[in-house]
Design an enzyme around this catalytic site. Structure first.
Site, mmCIF file in Angstrom:
data_model
loop_
_atom_site.group_PDB
_atom_site.id
_atom_site.type_symbol
_atom_site.label_atom_id
_atom_site.label_comp_id
_atom_site.label_asym_id
_atom_site.label_seq_id
_atom_site.Cartn_x
_atom_site.Cartn_y
_atom_site.Cartn_z
ATOM 1 N N HIS A 290 14.955 -0.933 -31.776
ATOM 2 C CA HIS A 290 15.146 -1.065 -30.328
ATOM 3 C C HIS A 290 15.771 -2.416 -30.016
ATOM 4 C CE1 HIS A 290 13.299 -0.246 -26.058
ATOM 5 N NE2 HIS A 290 14.499 -0.791 -25.993
ATOM 6 N N GLU B 260 17.904 4.815 -24.603
ATOM 7 C CA GLU B 260 16.825 4.475 -23.676
ATOM 8 C C GLU B 260 17.230 4.995 -22.296
ATOM 9 O OE1 GLU B 260 13.758 0.821 -22.716
ATOM 10 O OE2 GLU B 260 15.715 0.342 -23.551
ATOM 11 N N HIS C 216 7.925 0.205 -26.003
ATOM 12 C CA HIS C 216 7.323 -1.079 -25.590
ATOM 13 C C HIS C 216 6.050 -0.866 -24.761
ATOM 14 C CE1 HIS C 216 9.864 -0.322 -22.073
ATOM 15 N NE2 HIS C 216 10.954 -0.777 -22.679
ATOM 16 N N ASN D 77 4.496 -2.289 -21.336
ATOM 17 C CA ASN D 77 5.593 -2.750 -20.492
ATOM 18 C C ASN D 77 6.321 -1.562 -19.881
ATOM 19 O OD1 ASN D 77 5.732 -5.123 -22.969
ATOM 20 N ND2 ASN D 77 5.516 -5.754 -20.844
ATOM 21 N N ALA D 78 6.644 -1.664 -18.575
ATOM 22 C CA ALA D 78 7.288 -0.586 -17.821
ATOM 23 C C ALA D 78 6.453 0.697 -17.886
ATOM 24 C CB ALA D 78 8.702 -0.318 -18.323
ATOM 25 N N GLY E 241 5.851 -13.309 -26.726
ATOM 26 C CA GLY E 241 4.992 -14.201 -25.969
ATOM 27 C C GLY E 241 5.160 -14.059 -24.466
ATOM 28 N N HIS F 31 6.260 -10.646 -23.035
ATOM 29 C CA HIS F 31 5.962 -9.248 -22.703
ATOM 30 C C HIS F 31 4.491 -8.887 -22.908
ATOM 31 C CE1 HIS F 31 10.352 -8.809 -22.813
ATOM 32 N NE2 HIS F 31 10.185 -7.670 -22.167
ATOM 33 N N ASP G 65 13.787 -5.482 -28.538
ATOM 34 C CA ASP G 65 14.311 -5.149 -27.214
ATOM 35 C C ASP G 65 15.274 -6.254 -26.773
ATOM 36 O OD1 ASP G 65 14.709 -3.616 -24.952
ATOM 37 O OD2 ASP G 65 12.882 -4.257 -23.930
ATOM 38 N N GLY H 279 14.547 -6.919 -21.008
ATOM 39 C CA GLY H 279 14.773 -7.134 -22.429
ATOM 40 C C GLY H 279 14.254 -8.494 -22.854
#
Length: 383
Positions: free
Chosen positions: A60, A130, A217, A220-221, A249, A251, A274, A310
């Site tokens: 990714h 994605e 991820h 996240n999101a 550190g 995310h 990412d 990202g």
């Protein structure tokens, strides 16, 4: 494919270190250990007592070193492969960010051609899409006006444009028509990964039962984890699917990294970057697909609203951070960057140092910085 011998290495085989040599013949590992080296027949690299580990696999990434995947030519992808090689990456999946249908088809074709021709650095294994079958609520850096409902006809176009090189696709479980899409992805040997989602726990479990095998991820999101509403996070942690983690550190707090690993177990963790085009570069203004990005103190954000967009992470830094965050040893966490990625993609020939596997190797110094990267027996980076 090439042949060479790495001598005097501390070679990581599984979780054990073997002192000695590693021979690669015609791109594949042929011998490991204490054997006689014929320096006249093969190229020799002296590891000088340094650690020899499997090459990192990034499934990714949106770019690095000034190159954005959504704007990349074949030449750009080759340059990017060389940058990744300097970070210990021996293979990767370029990730296409949601864009117009026409642009994505063009990009898929371009990446497929670059894969077919081969690169001078890290090997392109295929493509990660994605989107565009995501949800608006948790779009993150995805352009809202380009998000689509699931469409079998469109995915057929994407597969054809990619010459069957799509290997991994992030989808939102609440996206209209997603069950049919998951089934179609499975039929075409494409990993379905759930992400960018506000879907509830039951909907996510339903998609997992239908064939979703990874979470993009994780944390996240996604909808937040709540004791009454476990959300996609709860479904990802409880189930047996893989979980991508971004260890930059920003995310994920180190405590959350430790929690995910503890709950999921070592075999289901996928360390990813990412990364965007700013990876390897200084703070400033950049692009991510159609988005304007600003990087401040290494943290990438949308100019429009400050949403994290990202990362500037590289895989070698992810390894160092994992060791720092968990307090565990190199031999414990290395599979998070290597074997697990090979497993989720169904690749029996990569991800570990063993006889018969591809000669994808990284030599690390005592600070865990890559000093030499080898892809199928070919030296693609030397410091």
């Amino acid at each position: 494919m090439s042949s060479l011998i790495i001598t005097n290495g501390k070679i990581l085989v599984g979780k054990e270190y073997v002192e000695g040599n590693l021979e690669i013949i015609n791109g594949a590992i042929s011998r490991i250990g204490d054997f006689q080296v014929d320096r006249n027949k093969l190229k020799v690299i002296d590891a000088n007592g340094q650690v020899v580990v499997p090459g990192f696999i990034d499934i990714h990434t949106h770019g690095g070193n000034g190159i954005d995947i959504n704007h990349a030519s074949k030449d750009d992808l080759n340059k990017l492969s060389k940058f990744f090689a300097s970070c210990g990456v021996t293979s990767f999946l370029p990730a296409i960010l949601t864009d117009t249908h026409e642009t994505m088809c063009k990009l898929l074709s371009e990446i497929a051609d670059a894969k077919e021709e081969g690169t001078d650095g890290s090997e392109i294994l295929g493509i990660h899409m994605e989107g565009p079958f995501l949800c608006v609520q948790y779009k993150g850096a995805m352009p809202e006006y380009l998000i689509q409902d699931s469409s079998i006809e469109n995915i057929k176009d994407y597969i054809n444009s990619s010459k069957n090189n799509i290997k991994y696709m992030t989808i939102s479980p609440e996206n209209k028509g997603v069950e049919e899409l998951v089934a179609y992805l499975r039929e075409n040997n494409i990993v379905a990964s759930m992400g960018h989602t506000g879907a509830d726990y039951n909907k996510c479990l339903s998609c997992i039962n239908a064939g979703v095998t990874s979470s993009t991820h994780v944390f996240n999101a996604m909808g937040t984890l709540h004791q009454h509403r476990p959300s996609a996070i709860g479904a990802a942690l409880e189930s047996d699917i893989y979980s991508e983690i971004i260890c930059d550190g920003f995310h994920l707090h180190p405590g959350i990294v430790r929690l995910i690993i503890k709950v999921k177990g070592d075999e289901k963790i996928l360390a990813i970057t990412d990364s965007i085009m700013a990876a390897g570069l200084s703070d400033g203004e950049y692009k991510l697909g159609v988005n304007d990005i600003v990087v401040k103190e290494g943290d990438a954000q949308l100019v429009s609203d400050g949403t994290r967009a990202g990362s500037t992470l590289t895989m070698d830094r992810a390894l160092i951070n994992l060791i720092k965050f968990t307090g565990r040893k190199l031999e414990d966490v290395i599979r998070f960057l290597t074997k697990n990625q090979a497993n989720v993609l169904g690749l029996d020939n990569k991800g570990e140092i063993a006889v018969g596997k591809d000669g994808d190797i990284v030599i690390l110094d005592n600070k865990l910085t890559p000093i030499c990267t080898v892809v199928k027996g070919k030296i693609v980076y030397e410091r």
